[in-house]
Write an enzyme that holds these catalytic residues in place. Structure first.
Site, mmCIF file in Angstrom:
data_model
loop_
_atom_site.group_PDB
_atom_site.id
_atom_site.type_symbol
_atom_site.label_atom_id
_atom_site.label_comp_id
_atom_site.label_asym_id
_atom_site.label_seq_id
_atom_site.Cartn_x
_atom_site.Cartn_y
_atom_site.Cartn_z
ATOM 1 N N CYS A 95 0.797 -1.227 0.000
ATOM 2 C CA CYS A 95 0.000 0.000 0.000
ATOM 3 C C CYS A 95 0.835 1.286 0.000
ATOM 4 C CB CYS A 95 -0.987 -0.036 1.166
ATOM 5 S SG CYS A 95 -2.372 1.028 0.897
ATOM 6 N N HIS A 196 -3.662 -5.667 2.442
ATOM 7 C CA HIS A 196 -3.306 -5.900 3.842
ATOM 8 C C HIS A 196 -3.922 -7.241 4.244
ATOM 9 C CE1 HIS A 196 -2.044 -1.712 4.176
ATOM 10 N NE2 HIS A 196 -3.191 -1.324 3.682
HETATM 11 N N1 GLN Z 1 -2.178 6.799 2.782
HETATM 12 C C1 GLN Z 1 -2.303 5.997 1.557
HETATM 13 C C2 GLN Z 1 -3.745 5.994 1.025
HETATM 14 O O1 GLN Z 1 -4.650 6.367 1.747
HETATM 15 C C3 GLN Z 1 -1.846 4.574 1.834
HETATM 16 C C4 GLN Z 1 -2.776 3.840 2.788
HETATM 17 C C5 GLN Z 1 -2.214 2.502 3.221
HETATM 18 O O2 GLN Z 1 -1.005 2.289 3.317
HETATM 19 N N2 GLN Z 1 -3.137 1.549 3.557
HETATM 20 O O3 GLN Z 1 -3.965 5.596 -0.115
#
Ligand code: GLN
Length: 247
Positions: A95, A196
């Site tokens: 992510c 995740h």
């Molecule tokens: N902050 C980034 C987003 O909102 C990554 C989020 C994350 O790592 N789950 O897309």
């Protein structure tokens, strides 16, 4: 005793979504096979790592603010990271880390966070912070030419564009952007994904694929991994795949 050296990026900052669980799964699956897992954390202020010294580099996910905090620190290693990728070091990026290896990440406030520009994709969050891709997700990828379903949970505002080689096709959930048919990025020794879960706890086959890839490269051999008892993991997968794909 064989060993695998893992560089764990920013564990104190990129840990909002439990991605540390991926490190735990790798360590478990290595040690169960009598292979030493050497896990080296790196964060802001630590001695500069040489990414080439590692077999696997792992980065987790984080909120926009955390990405902004570490981006400047990460960018100083751009050339060394590029070299390590070209040398075949495996990168598993989840992510927020995934986003930072592209051209840039435009946060929900409209702020541009420069990426490493190692890959051509770029990511832009929607201005409405309520509009996030959140939920269970199932994709289908090919590992060693064998189709494999990968199960995870996505939580990102960022919408990622211009992905040349995706990780997989979306069977359930969003993917690289709302309603996308593709998810993540996959190129030889780089898997970057929005999944995740933690990712590897739900996908033992993927964990072993990564472990074998790293061991084969390190020991210049075709390493055969002793199978582990994944009965519980596979029962969970059956339940989840039935729930997400058969309703
Ligand atoms: N902050 C980034 C987003 O909102 C990554 C989020 C994350 O790592 N789950 O897309």
């Amino acid at each position: 005793m064989k060993e695998l050296k893992i560089l764990y990026l920013y564990p104190d900052i990129l840990e909002l979504y439990g991605d540390f669980g991926n490190i735990q799964v790798l360590q478990y699956r290595l040690e169960k096979r009598g292979i030493r897992a050497i896990i080296v954390p790196y964060s802001i202020g630590d001695d500069a790592p040489n990414f080439n010294d590692y077999d696997l580099v792992f980065g987790g996910g984080g909120a926009d603010q955390e990405q902004g905090i570490l981006a400047e620190d990460l960018l100083q290693y751009k050339d060394n990271i590029k070299q390590a990728i070209n040398n075949g070091v495996f990168f598993l990026l989840i992510c927020g880390s995934y986003q930072l290896f592209g051209k840039y990440y435009k946060g929900v406030e409209g702020n541009i966070i420069s990426g490493l520009e190692i890959f051509d994709y770029y990511t832009e969050a929607l201005a409405d912070r309520k509009k996030r891709c959140i939920g269970n997700i199932v994709i289908e990828t090919k590992l060693n030419e064998r189709k494999t379903k990968i199960i995870g949970f996505e939580n990102h505002g960022g919408q990622t564009f211009d992905v040349a080689t995706p990780f997989g096709d979306v069977l359930f959930g969003n993917g690289n952007k709302f309603g996308d048919t593709q998810e993540g990025f996959f190129m030889d020794n780089v898997i970057a994904t929005y999944l995740h879960g933690p990712l590897l706890s739900k996908n033992p086959e993927l964990a072993d694929y990564i472990i074998k890839h790293c061991l084969d490269r390190k020991y210049k051999d075709n390493i055969i991994l002793n199978p582990l008892n994944d009965e519980f993991e596979n029962k969970c997968r059956e339940q989840l795949l039935s729930k997400f794909l058969n309703n």
